[in-house]
Motif scaffolding. Structure first.
Motif, PDB file in Angstrom:
ATOM      1  N   CYS A   1     -34.191   5.795   9.570  1.00 40.31           N
ATOM      2  CA  CYS A   1     -34.113   7.163   9.052  1.00 40.31           C
ATOM      3  C   CYS A   1     -32.977   7.864   9.779  1.00 40.31           C
ATOM      4  CB  CYS A   1     -35.429   7.905   9.256  1.00 40.31           C
ATOM      5  SG  CYS A   1     -35.368   9.643   8.715  1.00 40.31           S
ATOM      6  N   ARG A   2     -31.959   8.231   9.015  1.00 43.80           N
ATOM      7  CA  ARG A   2     -30.806   8.921   9.614  1.00 43.80           C
ATOM      8  C   ARG A   2     -30.550  10.218   8.857  1.00 43.80           C
ATOM      9  NH1 ARG A   2     -28.381   3.580   9.847  1.00 43.80           N
ATOM     10  NH2 ARG A   2     -27.188   4.063   7.973  1.00 43.80           N
ATOM     11  N   ALA A   3     -30.489  11.302   9.607  1.00 39.56           N
ATOM     12  CA  ALA A   3     -30.208  12.599   8.984  1.00 39.56           C
ATOM     13  C   ALA A   3     -29.743  13.578  10.046  1.00 39.56           C
ATOM     14  CB  ALA A   3     -31.450  13.139   8.275  1.00 39.56           C
ATOM     15  N   GLY A   4     -28.911  14.494   9.628  1.00 37.80           N
ATOM     16  CA  GLY A   4     -28.522  15.596  10.507  1.00 37.80           C
ATOM     17  C   GLY A   4     -27.375  15.280  11.451  1.00 37.80           C
ATOM     18  N   THR A   5     -26.691  16.349  11.838  1.00 31.20           N
ATOM     19  CA  THR A   5     -25.571  16.235  12.770  1.00 31.20           C
ATOM     20  C   THR A   5     -25.720  17.166  13.975  1.00 31.20           C
ATOM     21  OG1 THR A   5     -24.348  17.899  11.496  1.00 31.20           O
ATOM     22  CG2 THR A   5     -23.949  15.565  10.956  1.00 31.20           C
ATOM     23  N   ARG A   6     -26.552  18.214  13.828  1.00 36.00           N
ATOM     24  CA  ARG A   6     -26.714  19.182  14.926  1.00 36.00           C
ATOM     25  C   ARG A   6     -28.068  19.868  14.796  1.00 36.00           C
ATOM     26  NH1 ARG A   6     -25.084  24.180  17.231  1.00 36.00           N
ATOM     27  NH2 ARG A   6     -23.954  23.865  19.206  1.00 36.00           N
ATOM     28  N   TYR A   7     -28.594  20.322  15.950  1.00 34.47           N
ATOM     29  CA  TYR A   7     -29.956  20.839  15.973  1.00 34.47           C
ATOM     30  C   TYR A   7     -30.179  22.069  15.106  1.00 34.47           C
ATOM     31  CZ  TYR A   7     -28.705  24.809  18.965  1.00 34.47           C
ATOM     32  OH  TYR A   7     -28.170  25.975  19.457  1.00 34.47           O
ATOM     33  N   ASN A   8     -29.117  22.845  14.832  1.00 35.45           N
ATOM     34  CA  ASN A   8     -29.294  24.104  14.091  1.00 35.45           C
ATOM     35  C   ASN A   8     -28.638  24.069  12.715  1.00 35.45           C
ATOM     36  OD1 ASN A   8     -26.650  24.104  14.942  1.00 35.45           O
ATOM     37  ND2 ASN A   8     -26.643  26.253  15.643  1.00 35.45           N
ATOM     38  N   ILE A   9     -28.559  22.861  12.135  1.00 36.99           N
ATOM     39  CA  ILE A   9     -28.012  22.720  10.784  1.00 36.99           C
ATOM     40  C   ILE A   9     -29.042  22.017   9.904  1.00 36.99           C
ATOM     41  CG2 ILE A   9     -26.198  21.672   9.363  1.00 36.99           C
ATOM     42  CD1 ILE A   9     -24.356  21.816  11.770  1.00 36.99           C
ATOM     43  N   VAL A  10     -29.335  22.612   8.761  1.00 31.25           N
ATOM     44  CA  VAL A  10     -30.198  21.957   7.771  1.00 31.25           C
ATOM     45  C   VAL A  10     -29.462  20.734   7.236  1.00 31.25           C
ATOM     46  CG1 VAL A  10     -31.240  22.173   5.479  1.00 31.25           C
ATOM     47  CG2 VAL A  10     -31.394  24.082   7.104  1.00 31.25           C
ATOM     48  N   PRO A  11     -30.041  19.542   7.370  1.00 34.69           N
ATOM     49  CA  PRO A  11     -29.340  18.331   6.931  1.00 34.69           C
ATOM     50  C   PRO A  11     -29.109  18.305   5.423  1.00 34.69           C
ATOM     51  CG  PRO A  11     -31.116  17.778   8.435  1.00 34.69           C
ATOM     52  CD  PRO A  11     -31.310  19.212   8.044  1.00 34.69           C
ATOM     53  N   GLY A  12     -27.890  17.963   5.051  1.00 38.17           N
ATOM     54  CA  GLY A  12     -27.556  17.860   3.624  1.00 38.17           C
ATOM     55  C   GLY A  12     -27.754  16.465   3.069  1.00 38.17           C
ATOM     56  N   SER A  13     -28.023  15.514   3.925  1.00 39.98           N
ATOM     57  CA  SER A  13     -28.272  14.155   3.445  1.00 39.98           C
ATOM     58  C   SER A  13     -29.259  13.456   4.380  1.00 39.98           C
ATOM     59  CB  SER A  13     -26.973  13.347   3.352  1.00 39.98           C
ATOM     60  OG  SER A  13     -26.427  13.127   4.627  1.00 39.98           O
ATOM     61  N   CYS A  14     -29.943  12.480   3.835  1.00 37.01           N
ATOM     62  CA  CYS A  14     -30.911  11.695   4.604  1.00 37.01           C
ATOM     63  C   CYS A  14     -30.875  10.263   4.085  1.00 37.01           C
ATOM     64  CB  CYS A  14     -32.312  12.281   4.458  1.00 37.01           C
ATOM     65  SG  CYS A  14     -33.602  11.366   5.331  1.00 37.01           S
ATOM     66  N   TYR A  15     -30.767   9.314   5.005  1.00 35.19           N
ATOM     67  CA  TYR A  15     -30.710   7.891   4.625  1.00 35.19           C
ATOM     68  C   TYR A  15     -31.948   7.176   5.151  1.00 35.19           C
ATOM     69  CZ  TYR A  15     -29.213   3.011   4.471  1.00 35.19           C
ATOM     70  OH  TYR A  15     -29.138   1.659   4.227  1.00 35.19           O
ATOM     71  N   LEU A  16     -32.620   6.439   4.275  1.00 38.16           N
ATOM     72  CA  LEU A  16     -33.813   5.674   4.624  1.00 38.16           C
ATOM     73  C   LEU A  16     -33.607   4.212   4.243  1.00 38.16           C
ATOM     74  CD1 LEU A  16     -36.520   8.063   3.102  1.00 38.16           C
ATOM     75  CD2 LEU A  16     -35.689   8.054   5.459  1.00 38.16           C
ATOM     76  N   GLU A  17     -34.176   3.319   5.042  1.00 41.43           N
ATOM     77  CA  GLU A  17     -34.061   1.898   4.736  1.00 41.43           C
ATOM     78  C   GLU A  17     -35.339   1.202   5.202  1.00 41.43           C
ATOM     79  OE1 GLU A  17     -30.787  -1.727   5.368  1.00 41.43           O
ATOM     80  OE2 GLU A  17     -30.591   0.182   6.448  1.00 41.43           O
ATOM     81  N   GLY A  18     -35.808   0.254   4.388  1.00 38.62           N
ATOM     82  CA  GLY A  18     -37.047  -0.407   4.759  1.00 38.62           C
ATOM     83  C   GLY A  18     -37.314  -1.676   3.987  1.00 38.62           C
ATOM     84  N   THR A  19     -38.550  -2.150   4.118  1.00 39.13           N
ATOM     85  CA  THR A  19     -38.939  -3.406   3.487  1.00 39.13           C
ATOM     86  C   THR A  19     -40.313  -3.266   2.856  1.00 39.13           C
ATOM     87  OG1 THR A  19     -39.223  -5.799   3.841  1.00 39.13           O
ATOM     88  CG2 THR A  19     -39.970  -4.346   5.600  1.00 39.13           C
ATOM     89  N   VAL A  20     -40.546  -4.069   1.826  1.00 37.27           N
ATOM     90  CA  VAL A  20     -41.845  -4.172   1.169  1.00 37.27           C
ATOM     91  C   VAL A  20     -42.284  -5.626   1.247  1.00 37.27           C
ATOM     92  CG1 VAL A  20     -43.096  -4.021  -1.030  1.00 37.27           C
ATOM     93  CG2 VAL A  20     -41.446  -2.242  -0.401  1.00 37.27           C
ATOM     94  N   ARG A  21     -43.538  -5.858   1.663  1.00 41.35           N
ATOM     95  CA  ARG A  21     -44.086  -7.212   1.762  1.00 41.35           C
ATOM     96  C   ARG A  21     -45.338  -7.304   0.892  1.00 41.35           C
ATOM     97  NH1 ARG A  21     -41.430  -9.860   6.165  1.00 41.35           N
ATOM     98  NH2 ARG A  21     -39.549  -8.605   6.442  1.00 41.35           N
ATOM     99  N   THR A  22     -45.381  -8.315   0.040  1.00 43.12           N
ATOM    100  CA  THR A  22     -46.506  -8.516  -0.867  1.00 43.12           C
ATOM    101  C   THR A  22     -46.713 -10.010  -1.094  1.00 43.12           C
ATOM    102  OG1 THR A  22     -45.004  -8.353  -2.778  1.00 43.12           O
ATOM    103  CG2 THR A  22     -46.146  -6.337  -2.123  1.00 43.12           C
ATOM    104  N   TYR A  23     -47.863 -10.367  -1.691  1.00 45.48           N
ATOM    105  CA  TYR A  23     -48.100 -11.730  -2.158  1.00 45.48           C
ATOM    106  C   TYR A  23     -48.108 -11.787  -3.686  1.00 45.48           C
ATOM    107  CZ  TYR A  23     -49.724 -12.532   2.631  1.00 45.48           C
ATOM    108  OH  TYR A  23     -49.804 -12.620   3.991  1.00 45.48           O
ATOM    109  N   SER A  24     -48.756 -10.813  -4.294  1.00 43.95           N
ATOM    110  CA  SER A  24     -48.931 -10.805  -5.748  1.00 43.95           C
ATOM    111  C   SER A  24     -47.682 -10.305  -6.456  1.00 43.95           C
ATOM    112  CB  SER A  24     -50.117  -9.906  -6.117  1.00 43.95           C
ATOM    113  OG  SER A  24     -50.073  -9.530  -7.469  1.00 43.95           O
TER     114      SER A  24
END
Length: 401
Positions: free
Chosen positions: A250-273
């Protein structure tokens, strides 16, 4: 030769495997000192080729699927063609074991035991060459690069390069620190999970942290998605089915007092079916769209289907259990009650050819700390090497149908 008569060679296999374990330890440590990441296994391949040439008798093809190697040994009797596979690549991890043969390559380590897998298969090559006259049909050794390169993996390129042409059955193993040394485990059906990869970019509008009403907070949208996505597991999946959704980045923001204009998420899904796998992607897209609409943001999602679930052919899994029992005793043949949510691109081979995969126990019997796979502290138990070599060799020597 009758099946019962062929089993008379098994005590020799055990003795011969034990006898070569000092050599196997040296081989494994050479791999461990010089690990290479996915698709860069050039020196690793050179080591394998040198050892195979020293053993002799194998018809060798190299450069398959990158740095992959296929080595065929033909028996003196007609029979089935068996493939045995080991993976070659290491992980991008800085080793912290303190071993005298630790990785000499900064930031790279054999933390998943592939150094042991290659060594077991080379040990099997030595044993099979010694028993070539008893070999029914032929055996193909598959040394595969890039197993760790999920969601793509190296198995598909090896298959495209002819790894399974003319093969009747395929077998493989993985070191497993959750099993005590001496035990080997497998099960019919699902043994390991499907592994998918997703990445998400949420776009909003940045603003001063003191005036958030003037922007659209991409981080808040991302945080809501991180929380809401778990409802797929708890509320959209049958409680008797397995599903894991993990967001590791999870990556977002550049400074403590700025509302982030973008957010990057990355992950995985594990299943059998397959049904749960498909539904998870659909619900993920729906949740993301709904949250972003409510938060006045936009989002892009990339969802990649990676390794399929690894499903052992029931008959081949039972054959594995039979061989473990005959080699090491019934007490060391473990029929696993449950599969694992980890993934393996050996699954691609099993989609093409009947076969099975097993877990080779490496857990010490004393009170020493047992580190998991993919840990910078992971230490493989070298007493498992001769066992893995004997097991793989026996699978080829005793296969009938």
């Amino acid at each position: 030769m009758k099946h019962s008569e062929r089993r008379k060679i098994l005590p020799n296999i055990i003795e011969e495997a034990r006898a070569i374990n000092p050599q196997l330890i040296d081989i494994r440590r050479a791999f461990h000192r010089d690990p290479e990441i996915s698709n860069q296994e050039e020196r690793t391949a050179e080591k394998i080729l040198k050892i195979l040439e020293e053993i002799g008798g194998f018809e060798i093809r190299s450069g398959i699927g990158g740095h992959g190697i296929l080595a065929d040994l033909r028996g003196e009797n007609t029979g089935k063609n068996i493939a045995l596979r080991a993976d070659m690549d290491a992980l991008s991890i800085q080793e912290e074991t303190g071993l005298p043969f630790s990785s000499q390559n900064p930031g790279i380590m054999h933390a998943c035991g592939h150094d042991g897998h290659m060594t077991c298969l080379l040990g099997a090559a030595k044993l099979l060459k010694a028993h070539q006259s008893e070999l029914q049909g032929s055996v193909r050794l598959i040394f595969q690069p890039a197993e760790e390169m999920a969601p793509t993996g190296g198995a598909r390129k090896m298959i495209e390069g002819g790894a399974l042409e003319g093969v009747d059955a395929v077998f493989g193993l993985h070191v497993w620190p959750n099993l005590p040394i001496g035990k080997i485990g497998t099960r019919p059906g699902s043994l390991m999970a499907a592994s998918d990869h997703f990445s998400i970019t949420i776009k909003g509008d940045s603003a001063h942290g003191a005036m958030p009403q003037l922007g659209h907070d991409a981080l808040v949208a991302g945080a809501q998605f991180i929380s809401a996505v778990q409802s797929i597991v708890s509320r959209n999946t049958d409680p008797l089915e397995a599903c894991v959704v993990t967001i590791g980045v999870c990556r977002a923001g550049t400074r403590y007092n700025i509302v982030p204009g973008s957010c990057y998420l990355e992950g995985t899904v594990r299943t059998y079916s397959p049904e749960v796998r498909k539904n998870t992607e659909v619900r993920m897209r729906q949740l993301l769209a709904g949250i972003c609409a409510a938060m006045e943001c936009e989002a892009e999602i990339s969802y990649e289907n990676g390794y399929p679930a690894l499903r052992n052919n029931p008959r081949m899994a039972e054959y594995m259990i039979e061989e473990i029992t005959n080699l090491f005793g019934a007490e060391n043949a473990v029929k696993m009650e449950r599969p694992a949510m980890t993934a393996e691109d050996f699954a691609f081979y099993l989609e093409k050819v009947p076969g099975a995969f097993a877990w080779l126990g490496t857990q010490a019997t004393d009170d020493s700390e047992c580190w998991p796979l993919h840990s910078s502290h992971y230490k493989s138990n070298e007493d498992a090497l001769w066992r893995g070599a004997a097991f793989l060799a026996s699978l080829a020597l005793n296969f009938k149908s």
